[in-house]
Design an enzyme around this catalytic site. Structure first.
Site, PDB file in Angstrom:
ATOM      1  N   ASP A   1     -35.857 -27.899  16.228  1.00 26.48           N
ATOM      2  CA  ASP A   1     -36.479 -26.609  16.489  1.00 26.48           C
ATOM      3  C   ASP A   1     -35.376 -25.604  16.802  1.00 26.48           C
ATOM      4  OD1 ASP A   1     -39.309 -27.377  16.399  1.00 26.48           O
ATOM      5  OD2 ASP A   1     -38.796 -28.617  18.125  1.00 26.48           O
TER       6      ASP A   1
ATOM      7  N   ASP B   1     -51.431 -33.249  13.316  1.00 27.68           N
ATOM      8  CA  ASP B   1     -51.237 -33.561  14.731  1.00 27.68           C
ATOM      9  C   ASP B   1     -52.304 -34.559  15.174  1.00 27.68           C
ATOM     10  OD1 ASP B   1     -49.129 -31.867  14.836  1.00 27.68           O
ATOM     11  OD2 ASP B   1     -50.135 -30.284  15.973  1.00 27.68           O
TER      12      ASP B   1
END
Lengths: 201, 263
Positions: free
Chosen positions: B130, B11
């Site tokens: 997701d 990230d």
């Protein structure tokens, strides 16, 4: 200097970065005149043979590439840059390619996931391209088609994905690989180093 | 034989890696280039950089990050987060990314998959999704796609398997399947979700969410029928190196790429 052909291929910048990383003195060009004065030529590639041939034709580079290869200038084809060396391709309808290597570009068959995406082993045949690279080292592949050649003596590297196919070929000044050396880590850089400093030197 | 890929995910916020900075002794623990080089040396098969930056100003920093990484690290690089248009894709690919990953933007505008695949080739387009289980206990499993999972997850009404199939029809070259139920649990991937999708699509499926130990990656590849595994915290917190995981998988008969430290 080494000319890297720019015909819009997606991996051009990364191929250039990797060649520069191994010390290649190069320029990027779409001009026939620049190819004719090059000491060596690289044809990178990602995508379809039909699109690639169309782009090369639009840039009026097809005859130049044939004459440069015919004149003995060291030439490296990468991925689709290998496939277009064949005589014909079956991708999106049968069409002719550069015809510098006997054979046809065919799609993988069977129940495997296509494209082949990932790292696969290459089994070597003795060639300076493999200097300091262990046999069966993995290289990074992204492709749905491969060059099916009737001349096994051209094959200097073989890989198995459901079937065994030529992952590297060489004849005189012509060298080509189906995988992406510019994305194959340490051994990919070694291979480019070998081509730049042993084969194209 | 095609090897199974182990893909660390980092990230990035405003040009700095914000998770996974403790796995190795670095001069600059948050520097994306150093971390990418460290993972490359450790045997990572590919890297994913996920931009969690909120503002578009800071997105330009991501382009610079990708450029700097691509000059030093020569393994496949995927960039995700904040990519909403074909032009966004082009910027990242030109900077040196090999693939771009789209998630919410693909749900909102499925043509983005098609347009990206048409312009750059399917091999460049990763659709990440997701999914959360929505069946009642005792019912056969069903999963729904959610968007905006970072801040306020929103249900889309899309069935995960149908969305996966549609994404591939539109031109996705790979799918990243993230289980919202498993994510963060370190209790293993949702292998039922993975296999349900892997059996229905012809492109590689990458498992995401839930890895806490090497055995979880093994079951994602076997029971989950995944072609590759994405993992973050298992590597970032220094419990296992990429080489540890690969040696474990190799000992279990999984083909993995051999690199320094991987037998």
């Amino acid at each position: 200097m080494i000319a890297v052909i720019n015909y819009g291929a997606g991996n051009l910048p990364n191929a250039v970065r990797a060649l520069e990383h191994v010390g290649a003195d190069l320029y990027v060009t779409s001009q026939a005149a620049d190819l004719r004065r090059a000491r060596a030529v690289v044809l990178p590639g990602v995508g379809a043979t039909a699109d690639t041939m169309r782009s090369l034709a639009e840039l009026d580079l097809i005859d130049t590439i044939r004459s440069v290869v015919g004149a003995g200038v060291p030439f490296l084809g990468i991925c689709v840059g290998m496939q277009v060396l064949a005589e014909t391709s079956t991708e999106f309808g049968e069409h002719s390619c550069l015809g510098l290597v006997p054979g046809t570009v065919r799609r993988f068959s069977g129940s495997l996931k296509i494209p082949q995406i990932g790292w696969n082993q290459v089994q070597h045949t003795e060639h300076p391209l493999w200097t300091d690279i262990p046999d069966q080292s993995e290289f990074y592949f992204v492709h749905s088609y491969y060059v099916d050649t009737p001349q096994p003596e051209l094959v200097i590297g073989q890989t198995t994905y459901g079937q065994t196919f030529p992952s590297a070929i060489a004849r005189n000044n012509l060298t080509a690989v189906q995988f992406h050396p510019e994305k194959s880590g340490r051994w990919g850089l070694q291979l480019l180093h070998n081509w730049v400093h042993r084969i194209a030197a | 034989m095609l090897t199974r890929r182990i893909i660390p995910c980092l990230d990035v916020k405003a040009g700095r890696v914000v998770k996974g900075v403790s796995f190795i002794n670095h001069r600059d623990a948050g520097d994306p280039v150093e971390l990418a080089a460290g993972y490359d040396a450790a045997g990572a098969d590919e890297l994913v950089f996920y931009d969690i930056t909120a503002s578009s100003d800071e997105r330009n920093i991501m382009v610079d990050v990708v450029e700097r990484v691509a000059r030093q690290v020569f393994i496949p690089l995927t960039v995700g987060g904040g990519i909403r248009t074909v032009d966004d894709m082009y910027r990242m690919l030109r900077a040196g990314a090999d693939k771009v990953s789209i998630n919410t933007a693909a749900v909102q505008n499925p043509d983005l998959i098609k347009d990206g695949a048409h312009r750059f080739g399917s091999q460049c387009i990763v659709v990440s999704m997701d999914a959360r289980r929505v069946n009642a206990p005792g019912e056969s499993p069903r999963w729904q796609i959610f968007t905006h999972t970072g801040r306020d997850p929103r249900p889309t009404g899309l069935d995960a398997i149908e969305w996966a199939i549609r994404s591939v029809e539109l031109g996705a070259g790979e799918l990243v399947i993230n289980s919202m139920d498993a994510d963060g649990t370190k209790a293993g991937y949702d292998n039922a979700l993975l296999s349900a999708i892997s059996e229905r699509v012809a492109v590689p499926v990458i498992a995401s969410g839930g890895a806490g130990e090497p055995a979880h990656l093994l079951t994602a590849l076997h029971a989950g029928k995944a072609d590759a595994v994405l993992a973050a915290s298992i590597f970032h917190f220094g419990n296992y190196s990429v080489a540890d995981v690969k040696n474990y998988l190799a000992a279990q008969g999984v083909p993995v790429r051999r690199t320094a430290g991987v037998q």
